[in-house]
Design a protein around this motif. Sequence first.
Motif, PDB file in Angstrom:
ATOM      1  N   TYR A   1       0.634  -1.178   0.072  1.00 19.21           N
ATOM      2  CA  TYR A   1       0.052   0.007   0.082  1.00 19.21           C
ATOM      3  C   TYR A   1       0.816   1.310   0.121  1.00 19.21           C
ATOM      4  O   TYR A   1       0.298   2.230   0.242  1.00 19.21           O
ATOM      5  CB  TYR A   1      -1.057   0.092   1.120  1.00 19.21           C
ATOM      6  CG  TYR A   1      -1.941  -0.907   1.028  1.00 19.21           C
ATOM      7  CD1 TYR A   1      -3.133  -1.045  -0.049  1.00 19.21           C
ATOM      8  CD2 TYR A   1      -2.103  -2.125   1.924  1.00 19.21           C
ATOM      9  CE1 TYR A   1      -4.005  -1.798  -0.086  1.00 19.21           C
ATOM     10  CE2 TYR A   1      -3.078  -3.116   1.625  1.00 19.21           C
ATOM     11  CZ  TYR A   1      -4.041  -2.996   0.847  1.00 19.21           C
ATOM     12  OH  TYR A   1      -5.216  -3.963   0.571  1.00 19.21           O
ATOM     13  N   GLY A   2       2.058   1.182  -0.469  1.00 17.17           N
ATOM     14  CA  GLY A   2       2.827   2.319  -0.707  1.00 17.17           C
ATOM     15  C   GLY A   2       3.810   2.929   0.513  1.00 17.17           C
ATOM     16  O   GLY A   2       4.566   3.850   0.362  1.00 17.17           O
ATOM     17  N   TYR A   3       3.978   2.041   1.491  1.00 14.49           N
ATOM     18  CA  TYR A   3       4.820   2.429   2.478  1.00 14.49           C
ATOM     19  C   TYR A   3       6.221   1.930   2.620  1.00 14.49           C
ATOM     20  O   TYR A   3       6.520   0.859   1.950  1.00 14.49           O
ATOM     21  CB  TYR A   3       4.141   1.934   3.956  1.00 14.49           C
ATOM     22  CG  TYR A   3       3.221   2.753   4.340  1.00 14.49           C
ATOM     23  CD1 TYR A   3       3.091   3.792   5.056  1.00 14.49           C
ATOM     24  CD2 TYR A   3       1.700   2.231   4.177  1.00 14.49           C
ATOM     25  CE1 TYR A   3       2.000   4.541   5.576  1.00 14.49           C
ATOM     26  CE2 TYR A   3       0.450   2.876   4.560  1.00 14.49           C
ATOM     27  CZ  TYR A   3       0.682   4.045   5.039  1.00 14.49           C
ATOM     28  OH  TYR A   3      -0.400   4.681   5.514  1.00 14.49           O
ATOM     29  N   VAL A   4       7.256   2.785   2.637  1.00 15.03           N
ATOM     30  CA  VAL A   4       8.709   2.424   2.348  1.00 15.03           C
ATOM     31  C   VAL A   4       9.389   2.292   3.723  1.00 15.03           C
ATOM     32  O   VAL A   4       9.255   3.230   4.775  1.00 15.03           O
ATOM     33  CB  VAL A   4       9.482   3.490   1.540  1.00 15.03           C
ATOM     34  CG1 VAL A   4      10.581   2.996   1.445  1.00 15.03           C
ATOM     35  CG2 VAL A   4       8.811   3.389   0.217  1.00 15.03           C
TER      36      VAL A   4
ATOM     37  N   MET B   1      -5.647   2.415   1.987  1.00 15.50           N
ATOM     38  CA  MET B   1      -6.228   1.601   2.744  1.00 15.50           C
ATOM     39  C   MET B   1      -5.905   1.434   4.295  1.00 15.50           C
ATOM     40  O   MET B   1      -6.591   1.336   5.195  1.00 15.50           O
ATOM     41  CB  MET B   1      -6.691   0.283   2.273  1.00 15.50           C
ATOM     42  CG  MET B   1      -7.272   0.311   0.870  1.00 15.50           C
ATOM     43  SD  MET B   1      -7.530  -1.110   0.196  1.00 15.50           S
ATOM     44  CE  MET B   1      -8.868  -1.836   1.159  1.00 15.50           C
ATOM     45  N   ILE B   2      -4.579   1.212   4.369  1.00 16.20           N
ATOM     46  CA  ILE B   2      -4.068   1.217   5.751  1.00 16.20           C
ATOM     47  C   ILE B   2      -3.564   2.623   6.110  1.00 16.20           C
ATOM     48  O   ILE B   2      -2.619   3.274   5.334  1.00 16.20           O
ATOM     49  CB  ILE B   2      -2.605   0.326   5.812  1.00 16.20           C
ATOM     50  CG1 ILE B   2      -2.944  -1.037   5.213  1.00 16.20           C
ATOM     51  CG2 ILE B   2      -1.925   0.403   6.993  1.00 16.20           C
ATOM     52  CD1 ILE B   2      -1.767  -2.036   5.341  1.00 16.20           C
ATOM     53  N   LYS B   3      -4.122   3.222   7.176  1.00 20.41           N
ATOM     54  CA  LYS B   3      -3.978   4.588   7.407  1.00 20.41           C
ATOM     55  C   LYS B   3      -4.073   4.870   8.922  1.00 20.41           C
ATOM     56  O   LYS B   3      -3.704   6.118   9.121  1.00 20.41           O
ATOM     57  CB  LYS B   3      -5.239   5.394   6.878  1.00 20.41           C
ATOM     58  CG  LYS B   3      -6.484   4.863   7.009  1.00 20.41           C
ATOM     59  CD  LYS B   3      -7.736   5.521   6.215  1.00 20.41           C
ATOM     60  CE  LYS B   3      -9.012   4.798   6.369  1.00 20.41           C
ATOM     61  NZ  LYS B   3      -9.799   5.453   5.500  1.00 20.41           N
ATOM     62  N   TYR B   4      -4.278   4.098   9.881  1.00 24.59           N
ATOM     63  CA  TYR B   4      -4.548   4.263  11.188  1.00 24.59           C
ATOM     64  C   TYR B   4      -3.228   3.888  12.072  1.00 24.59           C
ATOM     65  O   TYR B   4      -2.593   2.786  11.809  1.00 24.59           O
ATOM     66  CB  TYR B   4      -5.836   3.571  11.838  1.00 24.59           C
ATOM     67  CG  TYR B   4      -7.140   4.071  11.161  1.00 24.59           C
ATOM     68  CD1 TYR B   4      -7.531   5.185  11.418  1.00 24.59           C
ATOM     69  CD2 TYR B   4      -7.891   3.058  10.445  1.00 24.59           C
ATOM     70  CE1 TYR B   4      -8.683   5.647  11.120  1.00 24.59           C
ATOM     71  CE2 TYR B   4      -9.084   3.579  10.018  1.00 24.59           C
ATOM     72  CZ  TYR B   4      -9.489   4.876  10.055  1.00 24.59           C
ATOM     73  OH  TYR B   4     -10.688   5.361   9.642  1.00 24.59           O
TER      74      TYR B   4
ATOM     75  N   SER C   1      -0.798  10.780  10.049  1.00 25.36           N
ATOM     76  CA  SER C   1      -1.703   9.981   9.477  1.00 25.36           C
ATOM     77  C   SER C   1      -1.516  10.674   8.078  1.00 25.36           C
ATOM     78  O   SER C   1      -1.435  11.593   7.730  1.00 25.36           O
ATOM     79  CB  SER C   1      -2.852   9.838  10.168  1.00 25.36           C
ATOM     80  OG  SER C   1      -3.557  11.085   9.874  1.00 25.36           O
ATOM     81  N   PRO C   2      -2.090   9.710   6.867  1.00 21.29           N
ATOM     82  CA  PRO C   2      -2.193  10.123   5.624  1.00 21.29           C
ATOM     83  C   PRO C   2      -3.264  11.109   5.625  1.00 21.29           C
ATOM     84  O   PRO C   2      -3.124  12.158   4.934  1.00 21.29           O
ATOM     85  CB  PRO C   2      -2.788   8.916   4.892  1.00 21.29           C
ATOM     86  CG  PRO C   2      -2.284   7.661   5.786  1.00 21.29           C
ATOM     87  CD  PRO C   2      -2.189   8.119   7.143  1.00 21.29           C
TER      88      PRO C   2
END
Length: 298
Positions: free
Chosen positions: A82-85, A180-183, A163-164
Amino acid sequence: MSGLQALYQDLAGSLAAHPEAAKHTKTMVQHNEVTESLTTPDKYPLRDVHAQALQKKGQTMFNPPRDSAQSSFLDDKELKRYGYVYEVFFPSTEPFFITMQDVLKAIGLQWKFFDETGFNSSVEHEHCKRYDFESMVYPPTGARFCQVINHVQGTIVAYDNISPMEALKESGNYDAQVPMIKYWSDIAFLQWDLMKKQNADSDLRYILRYNVVNNLTNSMVDTINLENGTETKAWPGTSYDATSKEGQALLGTPNGSSVAYLLIQHKNQLGHKTVEKITVFQHRRLLMMLFYIKNVEA
């Protein structure tokens, strides 16, 4: 009127003079609903207050709503998807972490980092890559989630988390899709689980919210001090039982409820746990909140 409701009413009054009072009051009312559902002890047995309330109402508080209070994000590989590095660096070379080490020393926890033969590892994920999902494009938001994790003593130090939603608001980009993963509760668990591979027997016992800057949380701490004629002091600070009116109010803040969500959403993975008490203290004028986690007896 309950003690908790009175505290929130006092908080509303203290925010009334704030230039963004309307926004804060709306947020506070919405969050008060979360607080009541999580922490009102006369509706449920104390040991199950968080879990039972969330099972009844809490899943609808997520966006989109969930069918269950249990998180659906349980594999750390989903962070990359989901785009996290994953950012890697050596804390002992960063002056910022010297202050954190002082705090850990004061508490009595192991304070050395892994690059100093210690137990603490810094885990940082930044949302900086675009990803596509079901014909939707999700751009990088600039969100970041940074924790220091000690699996030997069972500690998470949450020290830099945006957070995003907050990152997009700060950038003025209100139309971008949120990943979608944001919390924090989801991502902190995945970071904990990622590091747990180094110590499969680790057990979560402490969560330290380091340098708390959230306005609502700070206002609630100020309100509690005003109510009790106290002030926030250096360690050992002031401790509140989680079932006290002060403990309930602290668990209802953004920094407190996220800890409760982490435990509720990952009961199957972490075991049946609850917050036992919260210690509020300051270090070099930085607000700290230490949550003591305990297992719930069957």
